[in-house]
Design a protein around this motif. Structure first.
Motif, mmCIF file in Angstrom:
data_model
loop_
_atom_site.group_PDB
_atom_site.id
_atom_site.type_symbol
_atom_site.label_atom_id
_atom_site.label_comp_id
_atom_site.label_asym_id
_atom_site.label_seq_id
_atom_site.Cartn_x
_atom_site.Cartn_y
_atom_site.Cartn_z
ATOM 1 N N THR A 427 0.821 -1.212 0.000
ATOM 2 C CA THR A 427 0.000 0.000 0.000
ATOM 3 C C THR A 427 0.855 1.262 0.000
ATOM 4 N N MET A 428 1.985 1.216 0.700
ATOM 5 C CA MET A 428 2.810 2.405 0.850
ATOM 6 C C MET A 428 3.663 2.710 -0.377
ATOM 7 N N ILE A 429 3.939 1.722 -1.209
ATOM 8 C CA ILE A 429 4.781 1.962 -2.395
ATOM 9 C C ILE A 429 4.195 3.069 -3.274
ATOM 10 N N PRO A 430 2.919 2.995 -3.678
ATOM 11 C CA PRO A 430 2.378 4.111 -4.477
ATOM 12 C C PRO A 430 2.252 5.407 -3.682
ATOM 13 N N ILE A 431 2.078 5.304 -2.359
ATOM 14 C CA ILE A 431 1.986 6.517 -1.531
ATOM 15 C C ILE A 431 3.326 7.247 -1.506
ATOM 16 N N VAL A 432 4.426 6.486 -1.423
ATOM 17 C CA VAL A 432 5.765 7.093 -1.451
ATOM 18 C C VAL A 432 5.990 7.812 -2.778
ATOM 19 N N LEU A 433 5.558 7.188 -3.868
ATOM 20 C CA LEU A 433 5.670 7.842 -5.176
ATOM 21 C C LEU A 433 4.813 9.105 -5.227
ATOM 22 N N GLN A 434 3.628 9.019 -4.664
ATOM 23 C CA GLN A 434 2.732 10.173 -4.659
ATOM 24 C C GLN A 434 3.311 11.330 -3.862
ATOM 25 N N ILE A 435 3.853 11.033 -2.682
ATOM 26 C CA ILE A 435 4.447 12.073 -1.831
ATOM 27 C C ILE A 435 5.592 12.765 -2.563
ATOM 28 N N SER A 436 6.469 11.968 -3.170
ATOM 29 C CA SER A 436 7.628 12.527 -3.875
ATOM 30 C C SER A 436 7.197 13.327 -5.094
ATOM 31 N N ASP A 437 6.161 12.876 -5.776
ATOM 32 C CA ASP A 437 5.674 13.578 -6.963
ATOM 33 C C ASP A 437 5.043 14.918 -6.591
ATOM 34 N N ASN A 438 4.370 14.965 -5.456
ATOM 35 C CA ASN A 438 3.671 16.185 -5.041
ATOM 36 C C ASN A 438 4.568 17.172 -4.307
ATOM 37 N N LEU A 439 5.503 16.648 -3.493
ATOM 38 C CA LEU A 439 6.278 17.525 -2.607
ATOM 39 C C LEU A 439 7.726 17.714 -3.035
ATOM 40 N N GLY A 440 8.209 16.944 -3.986
ATOM 41 C CA GLY A 440 9.591 17.107 -4.444
ATOM 42 C C GLY A 440 10.264 15.785 -4.702
#
Length: 582
Positions: A427-440
């Motif tokens: 579950t966290m793998i796409p969340i980590v990508l999302q965080i990095s894509d949105n915040l840097g």
């Protein structure tokens, strides 16, 4: 297990399950928390999203309450939780009720296949006497010292878990430990708990050592990031794709941090089990060797060869990309063919069916919670917490990076302790990508390692935090030594906190302080300091006449007590000397 319970029909069903699991893996590629094959593509009824999240959280807490209080067996608790979660999912989704075929896709058949195959092979090997032989060998190396024996077993466990997966390691070592405890009249549960803690720690050091690392290595490689779709639409940037991880990256980035946790973890285990791990056991080694020798050398040669080939193929997984579950199942079938082909009773008696059913129920439960948006709800708040810190300025990025590392690391550790780390990581793998894509994009690489450290080390927090824990508990219970949730929690949770705290320090130094390009230098310095500190500690202990194992955890308490006593007596000595001078 009573052999009379096995009828010809049950043997056929058991062997058929091997083939069934293999076919389920073949039908579709697995995703943790879901077996793949069929894309559920469910949608929560508009307006009920918040309610669905809170109901899912209530179900999760209810299941954990049942497991912690041990009102019912944990397998039954997981089954009840999975059933209730399915009912809630059917109620809150727009789609029609899920079919049985769709529900089976929620089960991670890769994990079930790996466990089933390895259990069959361990069951066959157990009849050769090889586990008793290794138990006697470990005793010989320990010289009779209980603590030295524990250090040997835990060290072997950690090393094997780094180069196999920790589930396989515990499947192999648990029978050895139980047999050894019986021979030496020791309590096996403290030793088993210590071993599984070091299995999770050692497994974190490599890509193939722990299931979460295998998933991260697959889901966050360059090719995986390149093929993934950004939540903002389109593809991820080239900068993010370039940060995809490889097999060697795990050793380079994680092994130094894991090395720093070894001695403190040993110190805690020695302190926590100070009564159980003190003293010696004197046994006649010659008598033990005669009594617990190899029973079937011919069968050991055949089954041992097959096991070695299976392990070699585990190592070759990053090259061949053959699923480890398939490797284990093929090895199991070959071993079954190598034994009496008309009798499956003995080879299958070591299979922990309750453990496999527990995992099936847990996967259905957690995947249902994913569909109810419970884990996405957690991820959303993780992103909000990170966004609260820092900004896009150079100084702000440094602050945000430090906050992101600590938040993802500790949320992953705590969550993995209470949600099996396999579905949590998925579950966290796409969340980590999302965080990095949105915040840097600069956040991606550090967050990958924060997730890996947190998921692996967090598995030590509770009995159901990692697959290796559950497997060990199942085998111990089958042997007559049940491990309770609370008993594991008292030892495992502090080790999880200690190791995660040390890794927090490591990650801040490497990825925040070393952000200017000195990451490699800092890692080398930490490895050097850790290695020298361990060597000096061992040398200091050896000078005191302590064994190597005791020197490893030498905390100088005797010297400290002596110093305190000297300080206490100092005023009296001064007064006495003054009186003599008068």
């Amino acid at each position: 297990m009573n052999s009379n319970l096995f009828s010809n029909k049950s043997r056929s069903i058991s062997f058929g399950l091997l083939l069934f699991v293999g076919s389920m893996i073949y039908v579709g590629s697995s995703r943790a928390g879901g077996g793949g094959g069929i894309d559920l593509d469910l949608h929560i009824v508009e307006g009920l999203e918040t309610q669905a999240v809170w109901v899912g959280l209530a179900i999760l807490l209810g299941v954990y309450a049942l497991i912690i209080t041990e009102v019912i067996h944990r397998t039954l608790a997981a089954a009840v939780g999975g059933l209730v979660a399915m009912l809630a999912l059917n109620y809150y989704t727009e789609e029609a009720a899920l079919s049985l075929a769709q529900v089976t896709t929620m089960i991670d058949w890769e994990t079930i296949g790996l466990l089933l195959g390895m259990m069959v092979m361990v069951g066959i090997l157990s009849h050769t006497g090889v586990f008793e032989y290794f138990a006697v060998l470990a005793y010989k190396k320990s010289g009779g010292s209980i603590w030295t024996l524990v250090v040997i077993l835990c060290s072997v466990t950690a090393v094997l878990s780094a180069f196999l997966d920790n589930v396989t390691t515990m499947l192999l070592l648990t029978p050895v430990t139980i047999q050894l405890a019986k021979v030496l009249d020791l309590k096996p549960i403290p030793i088993l708990i210590s071993e599984v803690l070091f299995s999770n720690i050692g497994g974190a050091a490599t890509m193939i050592g722990d299931p979460p690392n295998i998933m991260i290595g697959s889901g966050l490689s360059e090719s995986a990031i390149r093929n993934a779709k950004s939540p903002n639409g389109g593809s991820f940037s080239d900068e993010m794709i370039a940060q995809g991880v490889t097999f060697n990256d795990f050793i380079i980035e994680m092994a130094p941090g894991i090395l720093m946790t070894i001695v403190p973890s040993f110190m805690f285990v020695k302190w926590f089990y100070r009564e159980e791990f003190s003293g010696t056991r004197v046994r006649d080694v010659a008598e033990l060797e005669a009594k617990y020798g190899i029973k079937d050398p011919a069968m050991l040669k055949v089954s041992g060869t097959i096991l070695v080939l299976v392990i070699i193929n585990f190592f070759l997984h990053p090259i061949t990309h053959i699923a480890v579950s398939w490797i284990a199942l093929v090895g199991a079938v070959l071993m079954l063919l190598a034994t009496d082909r008309h009798e499956l009773e003995e080879p299958l008696e070591k299979v922990e069916w309750a453990t496999l059913l527990f995992f099936a129920g847990l996967f259905v439960l957690v995947h249902s919670l994913q569909e109810l948006q419970v884990i996405a709800f957690i991820g959303e708040y993780v992103e909000k917490a990170i966004a609260y810190f820092g900004d896009d300025s150079p100084e702000g990025q440094t602050v945000r990076l430090a906050a992101a590392i600590l938040i993802v690391l500790w949320v992953s550790a705590i969550a993995s302790a209470f949600i099996d780390n396999i579905p949590y990581t998925a579950t966290m793998i796409p969340i980590v990508l999302q965080i990095s894509d949105n915040l840097g994009s600069y956040l991606l690489s550090p967050l990958i390692w924060a997730l890996a450290f947190g998921a692996c080390l967090g598995g030590n927090g509770t009995l159901i935090g990692a697959s290796a824990n559950v497997v060990t508990a199942g085998m111990a219970e089958e042997a007559g030594y049940p491990i309770s949730f609370n008993e594991f929690f008292k030892a495992g949770f502090p080790v999880m906190i200690i190791s995660t705290f040390i890794v927090s320090f490591y990650m801040l130094l490497v990825y925040v302080v070393g952000r200017d390009g000195s990451e490699s230098l800092i890692k080398l310095a930490l490895i050097f300091v850790t290695t020298v500190s361990i060597a000096l500690q061992v040398m200091r202990g050896r000078k005191k006449g302590k064994s190597l194992a005791d020197s490893l955890v030498d905390d100088d308490m005797d010297a400290l007590v002596s110093l305190v006593n000297d300080v206490k007596s100092l005023p009296g000595e001064i007064v006495g000397r003054l009186r003599q001078e008068e």
